[in-house]
Write a protein that holds these residues in place. Structure first.
Motif, short mmCIF file in Angstrom:
data_model
loop_
_atom_site.label_atom_id
_atom_site.label_comp_id
_atom_site.label_asym_id
_atom_site.label_seq_id
_atom_site.Cartn_x
_atom_site.Cartn_y
_atom_site.Cartn_z
N VAL A 32 0.78 -1.05 0.08
CA VAL A 32 0.00 -0.01 -0.04
C VAL A 32 0.97 1.35 0.08
N PHE A 33 0.62 2.16 -0.82
CA PHE A 33 1.46 3.36 -1.13
C PHE A 33 0.71 4.38 -0.44
N VAL A 34 1.10 5.19 0.52
CA VAL A 34 0.11 6.29 1.11
C VAL A 34 0.68 7.35 0.73
N VAL A 35 -0.46 8.43 0.29
CA VAL A 35 0.22 9.59 -0.47
C VAL A 35 -0.12 10.65 0.53
N ARG A 36 0.76 11.58 0.80
CA ARG A 36 0.48 12.96 1.59
C ARG A 36 0.43 13.99 0.41
N GLU A 37 -0.73 14.70 0.83
CA GLU A 37 -1.16 15.68 -0.21
C GLU A 37 -0.15 16.83 0.25
N ILE A 38 0.52 17.43 -0.44
CA ILE A 38 1.34 18.83 0.16
C ILE A 38 0.89 20.02 -0.57
N ASN A 39 -0.04 20.65 0.50
CA ASN A 39 -0.71 22.19 -0.11
C ASN A 39 -0.07 23.16 0.64
N THR A 40 0.35 22.94 1.76
CA THR A 40 1.00 24.07 2.66
C THR A 40 2.65 23.67 2.94
N GLN A 41 3.26 24.77 3.60
CA GLN A 41 4.38 24.63 4.04
C GLN A 41 4.48 23.47 5.30
N GLU A 42 3.48 23.54 6.21
CA GLU A 42 3.28 22.67 7.28
C GLU A 42 3.24 21.19 6.98
N SER A 43 2.43 21.05 5.85
CA SER A 43 2.36 19.47 5.42
C SER A 43 3.70 19.05 5.01
N LEU A 44 4.27 19.93 4.39
CA LEU A 44 6.07 19.43 4.15
C LEU A 44 6.84 18.88 5.14
N LYS A 57 2.81 -4.16 3.36
CA LYS A 57 3.67 -3.22 3.46
C LYS A 57 3.46 -2.11 3.16
N PHE A 58 3.67 -0.94 3.74
CA PHE A 58 3.36 0.43 3.64
C PHE A 58 4.47 1.09 3.09
N HIS A 59 4.25 2.24 2.16
CA HIS A 59 5.35 2.99 1.60
C HIS A 59 4.63 4.36 1.58
N LYS A 60 5.54 5.39 1.47
CA LYS A 60 5.14 6.64 1.21
C LYS A 60 5.44 7.42 -0.02
N LEU A 61 4.34 8.11 -0.43
CA LEU A 61 4.38 8.94 -1.48
C LEU A 61 3.93 10.39 -1.31
N PHE A 62 4.57 11.49 -1.97
CA PHE A 62 4.06 12.74 -1.86
C PHE A 62 3.18 13.32 -2.94
N LEU A 63 2.36 14.03 -2.86
CA LEU A 63 1.61 14.73 -4.09
C LEU A 63 1.75 15.96 -3.94
N PHE A 64 2.28 16.71 -5.09
CA PHE A 64 2.24 18.26 -4.95
C PHE A 64 1.29 18.84 -6.37
N SER A 65 0.78 19.76 -6.06
CA SER A 65 -0.03 20.42 -7.15
C SER A 65 0.52 22.01 -7.53
N ASP A 66 1.47 22.39 -6.72
CA ASP A 66 2.01 23.48 -6.87
C ASP A 66 3.65 23.47 -6.81
#
Lengths: 202, 110
Positions: A32-44, A57-66
């Motif tokens: 399972v790849f878990v996505v964190r949506e990065i919209n603000t500096q805090e989420s980073l 098994k869990f893995h990380k991914l980051f999602l950006f739109s900016d």
């Protein structure tokens, strides 16, 4: 074959771990790849902890739109950039930090042979969210996806289909997903390769 | 000499349509009877693949357990993939669909 799915962080936060583990195992997924949506500096900068499990098994991914936030990103995890119109697709494809281009589909076709060529040259992956084909503008999304897939196959570039689910109802059983993908003129062995974890983990 | 046929001959095995039984569960609590579910499955398949394939696929609801929300559906073997693919479009009506087992007989499902 160890199949994977991609989900948003919200799905983990709003449900118990046992329920998540049982659901994914019954649907046929082992990664399972878990996505964190990065919209603000805090989420980073805030912590991104994943549960531990012997069966999943869990893995990380980051999602950006900016792009501005993307330029501040400094880590080794894979990055997804949300595509759409021609400008955003081109920005994502040209940016070296971006690994995965999500949904390069919009009102008008915005992905051409040159885009597919660049995706292959830079070893990027194109991702399609499964809810594109159940929510709105289904026919339009199906036509554009078929065209984009044909281009990517010619250039031998990689692409994936995942649920990108925020809630349980968006998840898809692996057998249903495989049968659905056959309708895009893809062979079964090729579909197995698209849904196997190696495409994202190598 | 006119022969009045009162009964059909038994269809030989090579001419019989091969079937597959699909056992799946769903999460939404909206159904009231098997005929309602049959209509949902049939109409959805027809919308996705058309009238001719719907007729050939021959979808039949064999068993429905409303408490556990589990169904056994019989489909023509050659259209099994199309049937499973059509379930992709039933998220709104049935919620999360989990395929438990696909087999050639009902006995193997249980």
């Amino acid at each position: 074959m160890e199949y994977f799915d991609i989900i948003y962080e919200e799905l983990l936060e709003n449900n118990s771990f046992k329920k998540i583990e049982d659901t994914f195992l019954s649907l046929g997924y082992k990664h399972v790849f878990v996505v964190r949506e990065i919209n603000t500096q805090e989420s980073l900068t805030s912590q991104f902890l994943l549960p531990k499990s012997k069966k999943l098994k869990f893995h990380k991914l980051f999602l950006f739109s900016d792009l501005k936030l993307l330029n501040k990103y400094k880590s080794l995890e894979k990055i997804i950039y949300v595509g759409g119109n021609l400008k955003e697709n081109t920005l994502a494809i040209n940016n070296l930090k971006v690994n995965i281009l999500l949904n390069p589909i919009s009102e008008k076709l915005s992905f051409d042979e040159q885009s597919a060529n660049m995706i292959k040259q830079q070893n990027k992956i194109v991702a399609f969210k499964t809810s594109l084909y159940t929510d709105r503008f289904v026919l339009r999304n199906l036509k554009q996806t078929q065209f984009i897939i044909d281009l990517l196959k010619i250039k031998q570039a990689d692409f994936i289909f995942s649920s990108f689910a925020r809630n349980y109802e968006e998840l898809v059983d692996i057998n249903i997903l495989k049968s659905f993908l056959i309708n895009f003129n893809l062979e079964e062995q090729f579909i197995d390769r698209l849904l196997d974890r190696k495409i994202l983990l190598e | 000499m006119v022969v009045n046929k009162k009964k059909l001959n038994v269809i030989r095995p090579t001419l019989r349509h091969k079937k597959r039984y699909v056992h799946f569960s769903f999460s939404k609590e909206i159904l009231s009877d098997p005929y309602n579910l049959f209509t949902i499955l049939n109409n959805n398949f027809q919308k996705v693949f058309g009238v001719f394939l719907t007729a050939k696929a021959n979808i039949t609801v064999i068993d429905l357990d409303l408490e556990k929300r589990e169904v056994i559906v019989r489909v023509n073997k050659f259209y099994l993939n199309q049937f499973l693919g059509s379930l992709f479009f039933l998220k709104k009506e049935l919620g999360l669909i989990v395929i438990k087992k696909v087999s050639s007989t009902i006995k193997k499902l249980k």
